[in-house]
Design a protein around this motif. Sequence first.
Motif, PDB file in Angstrom:
ATOM      1  N   ALA A  92      14.792 -15.059  -3.248  1.00 30.71           N
ATOM      2  CA  ALA A  92      13.786 -15.753  -2.428  1.00 30.71           C
ATOM      3  C   ALA A  92      13.685 -15.136  -1.041  1.00 30.71           C
ATOM      4  CB  ALA A  92      14.138 -17.238  -2.323  1.00 30.71           C
ATOM      5  N   LEU A  93      14.822 -14.781  -0.449  1.00 32.54           N
ATOM      6  CA  LEU A  93      14.767 -14.175   0.889  1.00 32.54           C
ATOM      7  C   LEU A  93      14.221 -12.744   0.826  1.00 32.54           C
ATOM      8  CD1 LEU A  93      18.031 -15.528   2.601  1.00 32.54           C
ATOM      9  CD2 LEU A  93      15.705 -16.365   2.822  1.00 32.54           C
ATOM     10  N   SER A  94      14.492 -12.036  -0.266  1.00 27.92           N
ATOM     11  CA  SER A  94      13.910 -10.691  -0.433  1.00 27.92           C
ATOM     12  C   SER A  94      12.398 -10.795  -0.587  1.00 27.92           C
ATOM     13  CB  SER A  94      14.462  -9.994  -1.669  1.00 27.92           C
ATOM     14  OG  SER A  94      15.835  -9.845  -1.563  1.00 27.92           O
ATOM     15  N   LEU A  95      11.990 -11.821  -1.321  1.00 29.40           N
ATOM     16  CA  LEU A  95      10.556 -12.058  -1.520  1.00 29.40           C
ATOM     17  C   LEU A  95       9.874 -12.271  -0.168  1.00 29.40           C
ATOM     18  CD1 LEU A  95       9.140 -14.419  -4.216  1.00 29.40           C
ATOM     19  CD2 LEU A  95       8.166 -14.453  -1.976  1.00 29.40           C
ATOM     20  N   SER A  96      10.457 -13.170   0.619  1.00 30.63           N
ATOM     21  CA  SER A  96       9.824 -13.443   1.918  1.00 30.63           C
ATOM     22  C   SER A  96       9.943 -12.226   2.832  1.00 30.63           C
ATOM     23  CB  SER A  96      10.388 -14.719   2.537  1.00 30.63           C
ATOM     24  OG  SER A  96      11.310 -14.456   3.508  1.00 30.63           O
ATOM     25  N   ALA A  97      11.031 -11.461   2.699  1.00 35.08           N
ATOM     26  CA  ALA A  97      11.181 -10.239   3.504  1.00 35.08           C
ATOM     27  C   ALA A  97      10.099  -9.233   3.137  1.00 35.08           C
ATOM     28  CB  ALA A  97      12.558  -9.621   3.263  1.00 35.08           C
ATOM     29  N   THR A  98       9.855  -9.078   1.834  1.00 37.65           N
ATOM     30  CA  THR A  98       8.834  -8.117   1.384  1.00 37.65           C
ATOM     31  C   THR A  98       7.441  -8.573   1.809  1.00 37.65           C
ATOM     32  OG1 THR A  98      10.246  -7.722  -0.518  1.00 37.65           O
ATOM     33  CG2 THR A  98       8.039  -6.804  -0.628  1.00 37.65           C
ATOM     34  N   GLN A  99       7.209  -9.885   1.713  1.00 33.55           N
ATOM     35  CA  GLN A  99       5.898 -10.399   2.125  1.00 33.55           C
ATOM     36  C   GLN A  99       5.660 -10.167   3.620  1.00 33.55           C
ATOM     37  OE1 GLN A  99       6.176 -14.437   0.623  1.00 33.55           O
ATOM     38  NE2 GLN A  99       4.754 -13.978  -1.034  1.00 33.55           N
ATOM     39  N   GLY A 100       6.761 -10.103   4.365  1.00 30.38           N
ATOM     40  CA  GLY A 100       6.640  -9.917   5.812  1.00 30.38           C
ATOM     41  C   GLY A 100       6.438  -8.464   6.230  1.00 30.38           C
ATOM     42  N   ILE A 101       6.547  -7.546   5.276  1.00 31.64           N
ATOM     43  CA  ILE A 101       6.388  -6.121   5.616  1.00 31.64           C
ATOM     44  C   ILE A 101       4.894  -5.817   5.807  1.00 31.64           C
ATOM     45  CG2 ILE A 101       6.695  -3.753   4.768  1.00 31.64           C
ATOM     46  CD1 ILE A 101       9.151  -4.843   3.204  1.00 31.64           C
ATOM     47  N   ASP A 102       4.616  -5.010   6.801  1.00 26.26           N
ATOM     48  CA  ASP A 102       3.240  -4.635   7.121  1.00 26.26           C
ATOM     49  C   ASP A 102       2.501  -4.147   5.872  1.00 26.26           C
ATOM     50  OD1 ASP A 102       0.942  -3.250   8.171  1.00 26.26           O
ATOM     51  OD2 ASP A 102       1.957  -3.282  10.105  1.00 26.26           O
ATOM     52  N   LYS A 103       1.327  -4.729   5.647  1.00 26.22           N
ATOM     53  CA  LYS A 103       0.554  -4.394   4.437  1.00 26.22           C
ATOM     54  C   LYS A 103       0.112  -2.922   4.431  1.00 26.22           C
ATOM     55  CE  LYS A 103       0.553  -8.576   2.723  1.00 26.22           C
ATOM     56  NZ  LYS A 103       1.955  -8.807   3.057  1.00 26.22           N
ATOM     57  N   ARG A 104       0.110  -2.299   5.601  1.00 26.85           N
ATOM     58  CA  ARG A 104      -0.349  -0.909   5.668  1.00 26.85           C
ATOM     59  C   ARG A 104       0.674   0.079   5.096  1.00 26.85           C
ATOM     60  NH1 ARG A 104      -1.280  -0.316  11.818  1.00 26.85           N
ATOM     61  NH2 ARG A 104       0.607  -1.580  11.755  1.00 26.85           N
ATOM     62  N   VAL A 105       1.916  -0.381   4.897  1.00 28.10           N
ATOM     63  CA  VAL A 105       2.962   0.545   4.416  1.00 28.10           C
ATOM     64  C   VAL A 105       2.582   1.108   3.050  1.00 28.10           C
ATOM     65  CG1 VAL A 105       5.384   0.784   3.764  1.00 28.10           C
ATOM     66  CG2 VAL A 105       4.766  -0.631   5.707  1.00 28.10           C
ATOM     67  N   GLU A 106       2.161   0.218   2.149  1.00 23.59           N
ATOM     68  CA  GLU A 106       1.825   0.657   0.786  1.00 23.59           C
ATOM     69  C   GLU A 106       0.661   1.657   0.813  1.00 23.59           C
ATOM     70  OE1 GLU A 106       0.675  -2.473  -1.881  1.00 23.59           O
ATOM     71  OE2 GLU A 106       0.635  -1.114  -3.614  1.00 23.59           O
ATOM     72  N   LYS A 107      -0.386   1.302   1.578  1.00 28.34           N
ATOM     73  CA  LYS A 107      -1.564   2.174   1.629  1.00 28.34           C
ATOM     74  C   LYS A 107      -1.201   3.530   2.258  1.00 28.34           C
ATOM     75  CE  LYS A 107      -6.408   2.092   2.957  1.00 28.34           C
ATOM     76  NZ  LYS A 107      -7.479   1.367   3.630  1.00 28.34           N
ATOM     77  N   THR A 108      -0.367   3.478   3.306  1.00 28.08           N
ATOM     78  CA  THR A 108       0.049   4.721   3.967  1.00 28.08           C
ATOM     79  C   THR A 108       0.810   5.598   2.972  1.00 28.08           C
ATOM     80  OG1 THR A 108       0.204   3.568   6.067  1.00 28.08           O
ATOM     81  CG2 THR A 108       1.357   5.657   5.916  1.00 28.08           C
ATOM     82  N   ALA A 109       1.727   4.988   2.237  1.00 25.08           N
ATOM     83  CA  ALA A 109       2.519   5.748   1.258  1.00 25.08           C
ATOM     84  C   ALA A 109       1.609   6.390   0.220  1.00 25.08           C
ATOM     85  CB  ALA A 109       3.534   4.825   0.594  1.00 25.08           C
ATOM     86  N   LEU A 110       0.637   5.626  -0.264  1.00 25.27           N
ATOM     87  CA  LEU A 110      -0.274   6.166  -1.284  1.00 25.27           C
ATOM     88  C   LEU A 110      -1.115   7.307  -0.735  1.00 25.27           C
ATOM     89  CD1 LEU A 110      -1.462   2.821  -2.944  1.00 25.27           C
ATOM     90  CD2 LEU A 110       0.029   4.542  -3.961  1.00 25.27           C
ATOM     91  N   THR A 111      -1.575   7.163   0.509  1.00 27.61           N
ATOM     92  CA  THR A 111      -2.395   8.245   1.084  1.00 27.61           C
ATOM     93  C   THR A 111      -1.555   9.503   1.320  1.00 27.61           C
ATOM     94  OG1 THR A 111      -2.051   7.507   3.349  1.00 27.61           O
ATOM     95  CG2 THR A 111      -4.013   6.686   2.245  1.00 27.61           C
ATOM     96  N   LEU A 112      -0.244   9.331   1.431  1.00 29.47           N
ATOM     97  CA  LEU A 112       0.630  10.492   1.626  1.00 29.47           C
ATOM     98  C   LEU A 112       1.038  11.122   0.290  1.00 29.47           C
ATOM     99  CD1 LEU A 112       2.890   9.227   4.555  1.00 29.47           C
ATOM    100  CD2 LEU A 112       1.070  10.912   4.667  1.00 29.47           C
ATOM    101  N   GLY A 113       0.524  10.549  -0.784  1.00 27.93           N
ATOM    102  CA  GLY A 113       0.773  11.125  -2.100  1.00 27.93           C
ATOM    103  C   GLY A 113       2.020  10.597  -2.785  1.00 27.93           C
ATOM    104  N   ALA A 114       2.450   9.410  -2.416  1.00 27.05           N
ATOM    105  CA  ALA A 114       3.650   8.839  -3.046  1.00 27.05           C
ATOM    106  C   ALA A 114       3.318   8.311  -4.439  1.00 27.05           C
ATOM    107  CB  ALA A 114       4.196   7.706  -2.180  1.00 27.05           C
ATOM    108  N   ASN A 115       4.264   8.495  -5.377  1.00 27.08           N
ATOM    109  CA  ASN A 115       4.082   7.869  -6.690  1.00 27.08           C
ATOM    110  C   ASN A 115       4.576   6.422  -6.590  1.00 27.08           C
ATOM    111  OD1 ASN A 115       6.890   7.911  -6.887  1.00 27.08           O
ATOM    112  ND2 ASN A 115       6.916   9.847  -8.013  1.00 27.08           N
TER     113      ASN A 115
END
Lengths: 337, 230
Positions: free
Chosen positions: B117-140
Motif C-alpha cells: 500500500a505504501l509503495s502504491l501511494s509512493a508510485t502514485q506520488g511520482i511525477d507523471k512526466r517520468v514515464e513519458k520522459t523515459a519513453l521519449t528517451l527510448g526506454a523499453n
Amino acid sequence: MGISVLRVENLIKRYESGFALDIPHLEFQSGRIYGLVGPNGAGKTTLLNLLNLLEEPTEGEMFFEERRFTDLDPLDIRRKMTMVMENPFLFHTTVFKNITAGLKCRSVDKKMWPAMSKEALRTVGLKGFENRYAPALSRGETQRVAIARALVLKPEVLFLDEPFTNIRQRDIDLFEKLTKTINQEYQTTIIFTTHDLPQAHRLSDEVISLVDGRIIEGSIENLFEGTVEEIDGTQSVKISPKISVSVITEKRGKVNISIAPREIILSHGAIISSARNSFKGIIRKIQMEGQTVIVNISVDEEVEFTALITETSFKNMGLPIDSEIYLTFKSTSVTIF
Amino acid sequence: MDYILEGLGNALKMIVSLDSEMAEIVFVSVKISTISIILATLAGVPLGFYVAIRDFWGKRAAITILNTLMALPTVVIGLLIYSFISRRGPLGVLGLLYTPWAMIIGQTILAFPIVAALSLSATQGIDKRVEKTALTLGANNLQTALFILMEGKFALFSAIIAGFGRVFAEVGVSMMLGGNIRGFTRNITTAIAFETGKGEFALGIALGMILLTVAFSINILFHYFQKKRM
C-alpha cells in the motif's frame, strides 16, 4: 526536397471528451524544420505524441521512412526519434546522468558517454555542467539540458513541444538559434509546436496550422468562432455580441473564421471602399519583426485583431499605443472552416 | 520503585557487556524480521507499483483491500496461519509450527500489505512526466519501470522501513507461531513478555531499550527518506 521521414494517412485520434484529431494526409521531409501552430487544445501535442508512439491512433496509418509503423518494432522507431516536452522533466540526479539516460537505454558503450555528453552540453551552451544537480537548475538551463539529453541520441527526428513557453526572451533568442544549429549541424528533422506564428515563420521551412484537431489552410491569427447569420441576403459571422464580420459562404451554423493579418488595412479614419468590414479600435500592442510590424488592435474591448504592416507604413502613419485606428478588410479575405 | 531502578541498572550492564542471552534474542529478532521484510518487499513493491501504474477492473477495490489489510491485527494473522500449519491443519505435515519459518510467514503476511500500500501511494506520488520522459528517451518497458522506481526510491525505502518497524515490534505472530523457544524462536518482543511474566525485569528492560532504540532509528530513517522524497 528531402526524403519522407514521417507520413500520416487518414489519421484519427478520438477522445472520450469528444475531441478528435483528424488528419487526412501529412508528410514531413527529412532535414527540415516544421512549425505546428494552433491555439490551446488544437491537437498539436496529441499529434506529436502519436508520431512519437506515445499514444496510439484510433484509425489511420503512419509511416516512418515510407515503412508502416505496424511493420516495424515500435521501440526501434521510438529510438530514432525523441521529444523535449513543454515542461521537461529532469531526473533527480546529475546533469551527466540525465544526459546519458537515453544512451544507457540503447546500451551505448560507457566509455563514449563523457565525450558525447560534453559535445551535447557544448552545443546547448552549458559546458562544464556535467556534475550539477539537475533539479537545482533554472528553467532555461533545464530546457537546455533536456535538449542536450535529446541531442546526444542523434535522433533523426526531434520533437519540441512548446519549447519557447515560460522562458525569458533572452533564452528564446538563444533557443531559436539553437534550433537552427541543431537542424544544420546534425541534419535533424525538427517538428516543434508554438502559439507564436511569427516565430513559426521565422524558424520553420513549413508552417502547419492546426485548429480543433484539423489542419487548416488559412491563417490561424485572427481566428474566431461564431455563427453564420443571413441578413438581407448577405452573410455575416457574429463573433461577439457587438461584432459581426461580413463573409461569403454557403455554410450555416457554427464556423471558425480567420483573417490573414496582412489582409487588414489600417487607417486613421474610416475609408470608403468596396471592403465590407470596417471597425474602429484601439492599438494595444506593437511588435517589430524585421521589416514588418505586428499591430494588435482591440475592438470594443471584446475582440482583438492582429494586423501586419511594413516598417515604412508604420513610421509614416505614426501609431502610438492606445491611439484610435480603423481596420478594414474584404469579405473575400475571410477564410471559413 | 527500587526494583525498577535495579532492573534498569542491570539492563544497562547487560547492554554494555553484550550479554550472550540478550544478543541471541536480538539476533533472532533481526534475522526473522529481515527475512520477512525482504520477502514482503519482493512481493509488495512490484504489486504496489503495478496497481499504481496500470488501470484494470477492480483497481479501486484492490486499493481499498490493501489499505484495510494494513491494519490487520497480528493475532488474526497468528490465528490464520496457526490454523493452517498446526498438526491438524492442511499444512501440518510440513512441521512449521513453532519454527522461525512460521514466524517469517506470519511477519511477511503482516508486512506485505504495508509495503504494497505504501509503495502504491509512493508510485502514485511520482511525477507523471517520468514515464513519458523515459519513453521519449527510448526506454523499453523494463527500463521505464526502473526509471520510475529510481525516481520514487526514497518513498519506496520509507515503505520498506515502515514495514520493518511493524514486524520488528510485533508480538502476536511471534508468540502464537514461534512459541517463544529459547535460542530458536525467542525474539525481543516475546522475551520481554516472558521475562516480565517471570518478574525478571533486567533482561526485559534491556530488550525494551534495544527495541525502542531500533524503533527510534527506524523513525529517523523514515523521516529522512520522507524528506528526501520532497
